[in-house]
Structures are given as structure tokens and as C-alpha cells.
Design an enzyme around this catalytic site. Structure first.
Site, PDB file in Angstrom:
ATOM      1  N   GLU A 163       7.239   3.688  11.264  1.00 36.84           N
ATOM      2  CA  GLU A 163       6.994   3.975  12.551  1.00 36.84           C
ATOM      3  C   GLU A 163       5.773   3.459  13.110  1.00 36.84           C
ATOM      4  OE1 GLU A 163       7.489   8.389  12.818  1.00 36.84           O
ATOM      5  OE2 GLU A 163       9.895   8.396  12.525  1.00 36.84           O
ATOM      6  N   LYS A 164       5.049   3.139  12.363  1.00 31.37           N
ATOM      7  CA  LYS A 164       3.810   2.581  12.766  1.00 31.37           C
ATOM      8  C   LYS A 164       3.760   1.458  13.508  1.00 31.37           C
ATOM      9  CE  LYS A 164       0.718  -0.122  10.193  1.00 31.37           C
ATOM     10  NZ  LYS A 164      -0.039  -1.145  10.711  1.00 31.37           N
ATOM     11  N   ASP A 165       5.015   0.816  13.184  1.00 28.11           N
ATOM     12  CA  ASP A 165       5.488  -0.514  14.241  1.00 28.11           C
ATOM     13  C   ASP A 165       6.462  -0.109  15.100  1.00 28.11           C
ATOM     14  OD1 ASP A 165       4.194  -3.073  12.935  1.00 28.11           O
ATOM     15  OD2 ASP A 165       4.615  -1.829  11.236  1.00 28.11           O
ATOM     16  N   HIS A 202       0.744  -1.046   0.121  1.00 28.36           N
ATOM     17  CA  HIS A 202      -0.032  -0.171  -0.055  1.00 28.36           C
ATOM     18  C   HIS A 202       0.950   1.338   0.110  1.00 28.36           C
ATOM     19  CE1 HIS A 202       1.106   0.130   4.103  1.00 28.36           C
ATOM     20  NE2 HIS A 202       0.633  -0.956   4.407  1.00 28.36           N
ATOM     21  N   ARG A 241      -3.589  -5.155   6.779  1.00 30.11           N
ATOM     22  CA  ARG A 241      -4.832  -5.897   7.267  1.00 30.11           C
ATOM     23  C   ARG A 241      -6.200  -4.940   7.138  1.00 30.11           C
ATOM     24  NH1 ARG A 241      -0.356  -7.755  11.097  1.00 30.11           N
ATOM     25  NH2 ARG A 241      -0.481 -10.008  10.946  1.00 30.11           N
ATOM     26  N   GLN A 245       6.816 -15.231  12.806  1.00 33.70           N
ATOM     27  CA  GLN A 245       6.612 -13.967  13.729  1.00 33.70           C
ATOM     28  C   GLN A 245       4.859 -13.992  13.864  1.00 33.70           C
ATOM     29  OE1 GLN A 245       8.094 -11.131  10.824  1.00 33.70           O
ATOM     30  NE2 GLN A 245       6.125 -10.006  11.164  1.00 33.70           N
ATOM     31  N   HIS A 293       3.937   1.368   2.164  1.00 32.70           N
ATOM     32  CA  HIS A 293       5.187   0.561   1.703  1.00 32.70           C
ATOM     33  C   HIS A 293       5.980   1.125   0.751  1.00 32.70           C
ATOM     34  CE1 HIS A 293       2.624  -3.139   3.001  1.00 32.70           C
ATOM     35  NE2 HIS A 293       3.634  -3.506   3.703  1.00 32.70           N
TER      36      HIS A 293
HETATM   37  P1  AMP Z   1       4.596  -5.024   6.826  1.00 30.75           P
HETATM   38  O1  AMP Z   1       4.509  -5.454   5.368  1.00 30.75           O
HETATM   39  O2  AMP Z   1       3.261  -4.830   7.384  1.00 30.75           O
HETATM   40  O3  AMP Z   1       5.301  -5.998   7.759  1.00 30.75           O
HETATM   41  O4  AMP Z   1       5.254  -3.643   6.595  1.00 30.75           O
HETATM   42  C1  AMP Z   1       6.878  -3.642   6.289  1.00 30.75           C
HETATM   43  C2  AMP Z   1       7.097  -2.525   6.691  1.00 30.75           C
HETATM   44  O5  AMP Z   1       6.166  -1.100   6.185  1.00 30.75           O
HETATM   45  C3  AMP Z   1       7.309  -2.062   8.011  1.00 30.75           C
HETATM   46  O6  AMP Z   1       8.442  -1.259   8.477  1.00 30.75           O
HETATM   47  C4  AMP Z   1       6.005  -1.392   8.638  1.00 30.75           C
HETATM   48  O7  AMP Z   1       6.247  -0.633   9.805  1.00 30.75           O
HETATM   49  C5  AMP Z   1       5.928  -0.295   7.309  1.00 30.75           C
HETATM   50  N1  AMP Z   1       4.488   0.265   7.164  1.00 30.75           N
HETATM   51  C6  AMP Z   1       3.538  -0.546   7.186  1.00 30.75           C
HETATM   52  N2  AMP Z   1       2.448   0.340   7.093  1.00 30.75           N
HETATM   53  C7  AMP Z   1       2.922   1.504   7.292  1.00 30.75           C
HETATM   54  C8  AMP Z   1       2.194   2.703   7.299  1.00 30.75           C
HETATM   55  N3  AMP Z   1       0.884   3.036   7.276  1.00 30.75           N
HETATM   56  N4  AMP Z   1       2.983   3.951   7.256  1.00 30.75           N
HETATM   57  C9  AMP Z   1       4.322   3.801   7.452  1.00 30.75           C
HETATM   58  N5  AMP Z   1       5.195   2.619   7.431  1.00 30.75           N
HETATM   59  C10 AMP Z   1       4.526   1.683   7.299  1.00 30.75           C
END
Ligand code: AMP
Length: 284
Positions: free
Chosen positions: A148-150, A34, A187, A61, A37
Site C-alpha cells: 500500500e506504500k505505492d 527490506h 531508496r 519505469q 518486501h
Molecule cells: P519495490 O521493490 O520498491 O518495487 O517494491 C516491491 C513491492 O513492495 C511493491 O508492491 C511495494 O509497494 C512493496 N513495498 C515496498 N516498500 C514497502 C513498505 N514499506 N511496506 C509495504 N510494502 C512495501
């Protein structure tokens, strides 16, 4: 852009780039891209001369009752999106390529993985630290970009590179939101339109907490937390997993609100989708 599925091949390419003095930036992801990413990929493009995006839905995980099987996947869609962002390598290994039959190692951080999400997702951060360590070894990045979301993941990985002497700079990217404030997440695709409206309670709780801090010289943190919980529970089908005010770096609970205080929350929407969000309380 090259799509690579082999660990040996990604290692060879990134080692050759190192010899050419390229600056490698890694963006680890679980795919179903999205705008969040894509923003990380654009930042990576500015920070280095070669961008590697990893796409791996990491089984270690996910807890036994979590959404590993249901996690959205579409490699071809993601490949096109990454290519448009100028990514050099999309590394998308199969599970068997990353974890041999006899895999038995875990990278585990203690204190920093215990609170917040770690309290409700046993083993989750060991899985994250383990896979990210492997990705670091395989792709030799100078820099790695995380969202920073995580919040807890970012703090934990900053700690891990210090503890394990990875010569890698960890860069955080601000949370990317939908126009109505919902933090983007793979999600979110599980939500119906009505559930998505209820999911806005996370952003509303953050907005209210920031407003309370702005309006008063001092705010008692428990009052702030109770109000955030009240807002969330006012939305049908939303239950609080946690609401905490913590220091953005150490994740320790704050006793007073300062420049590093973050409101961090996790909410179950309609019993099925677990969403997280956070914000600095003193930012504009
Ligand atoms: P994920 O695919 O959900 O594991 O996310 C991959 C990376 O994208 C991780 O570093 C997340 O923190 C980051 N990420 C996911 N959603 C967002 C968002 N809305 N804003 C900024 N970073 C994001």
C-alpha cells in the site's frame, strides 16, 4: 528455492503448478529487500501454496534523470533473504531476457496514472503496467501482492486487471515502517543518518494530519494540506513534490474526509532522494 532467470523456464514451472492445482502467488519487486518486501512474501505464503517473487529493476519505469543506474542491487543477499521466507521461485531475469531488441509494446492507463506520482514521472506507470502484465503472463498467478506504500501503483493495477480481464486477485499489504515511523524503502539506503532524520518529516506530516482530523468534527482539506507542507518545509533540505487528499480507490481528490480518504505525499530529501508515503486519515 529455485533462482530462475529464463522467461521460458518460469513459464514452464508455473504452468506445471497450475496443472497440479497449486495456488500461485506472485510478489513483484525490484529487489534490495527490506522488511516491507519480506512481509509481502510472508503474506503470499499464507495466500497460496506456491510463491514466486520477481526481482527486476525495470528500466522502462525510470525516467531519464532518475536513479536506474544507482538503484541498489545485490542478488545473492536477496536470494538468501527470499529463501529464508520460504519462497519457491525467485525470478530474476536480465533486461535483455524481458525486453527483446525490438520491444515496442506499452500497457497504458489513462486517468488513474495522471495525478500524484504520475504527474511528476511521465511514462512511469506505463512502465509499471507493462512489466506487471508481462509478469502476470509469465507466472500465471492466482493472486498478486503489492504494498500500500505505492498507493497509485496499487489502484492502477487493480484497474488494469479489471480492464484487461486478468483473472488475478490483487491484494494490498499495509505499509511496513521503521520503529520511528519512516516507511521502509530500498531508496532509504541513499540517505545519510542526518538526511534520514529529515526524512521523518513525511511521517510527522501524516501524524499531524491524522491528529487534526481526530481533534475536529470538520477540517478544511486545504488547511490540512498546508499544515503538512509547513511541517515538511520545516525540515532542512526537504521539498514537497505533492501533498494531496484523495480517495484510496479512485485517487480522485476528496471534497470531504471519509473512511477512504488518504493523505498522499511525495517529498524530495536533500534534492536527491524522492520518498513517498500515505495513510488513511480516519484510521486509528
Ligand atoms: P519495490 O521493490 O520498491 O518495487 O517494491 C516491491 C513491492 O513492495 C511493491 O508492491 C511495494 O509497494 C512493496 N513495498 C515496498 N516498500 C514497502 C513498505 N514499506 N511496506 C509495504 N510494502 C512495501
Amino acid at each position: 528455492m529455485r533462482l530462475i532467470t529464463s522467461t521460458d523456464e518460469v513459464s514452464q514451472i508455473t504452468t506445471a503448478w497450475r496443472e497440479e492445482r497449486q495456488r500461485i502467488v506472485l510478489v513483484p519487486t525490484m529487489g534490495w529487500f527490506h522488511e516491507g518486501h519480506l512481509a509481502l512474501m510472508r503474506m503470499a505464503g499464507k495466500l497460496g501454496t506456491r510463491t514466486v517473487v520477481s526481482l527486476f529493476v525495470n528500466p522502462i519505469q525510470f525516467g531519464p534523470k532518475e536513479d536506474l543506474a544507482a538503484y541498489p542491487r545485490d542478488l545473492e543477499r536477496d536470494r538468501l533473504l527470499a529463501e529464508k521466507e520460504g519462497v519457491d521461485v525467485l525470478f530474476a531475469p536480465a533486461v535483455g531476457e524481458m525486453f527483446g531488441k525490438h520491444f515496442q509494446t506499452r500497457v497504458s492507463l489513462s486517468l488513474i496514472s495522471q495525478g500524484l506520482c504520475g504527474a511528476n514521472r511521465p511514462g512511469h506507470f506505463d512502465g509499471v503496467a507493462t512489466i506487471v502484465s508481462k509478469l502476470f503472463h509469465l507466472t500465471c498467478p492466482h493472486t498478486a501482492v503489492f504494498g500500500e506504500k505505492d498507493l497509485q501503483q496499487l489502484a492502477l493495477l487493480r484497474q488494469m486487471v479489471i480492464d484487461l480481464n486478468f483473472a488475478i486477485e490483487i491484494v494490498g499489504h499495509p505499509i511496513v515502517r521503521e520503529s520511528d515511523g519512516l516507511a521502509m524503502s530500498s531508496r532509504n539506503s541513499y540517505l545519510t543518518e542526518d538526511e534520514r532524520q529529515d526524512a521523518l518529516c513525511l511521517y510527522k506530516a501524516i501524524g499531524s494530519a491524522k491528529q487534526m482530523v481526530q481533534n475536529a468534527c470538520t477540517v478544511a482539506i486545504p488547511v490540512l494540506i498546508d499544515e503538512a507542507k509547513r511541517i515538511i518545509h520545516a525540515h532542512a533540505g526537504c521539498t514537497v513534490e505533492y501533498v494531496h487528499v484523495v480517495d484510496r480507490h479512485t485517487l480522485a481528490p476528496c471534497r470531504i474526509i471519509d473512511q477512504n480518504s488518504v493523505l498522499a505525499l511525495a517529498v524530495k530529501v536533500h534534492g536527491k532522494v524522492r520518498l513517498i508515503d500515505n495513510a488513511l486519515l480516519l484510521e486509528g
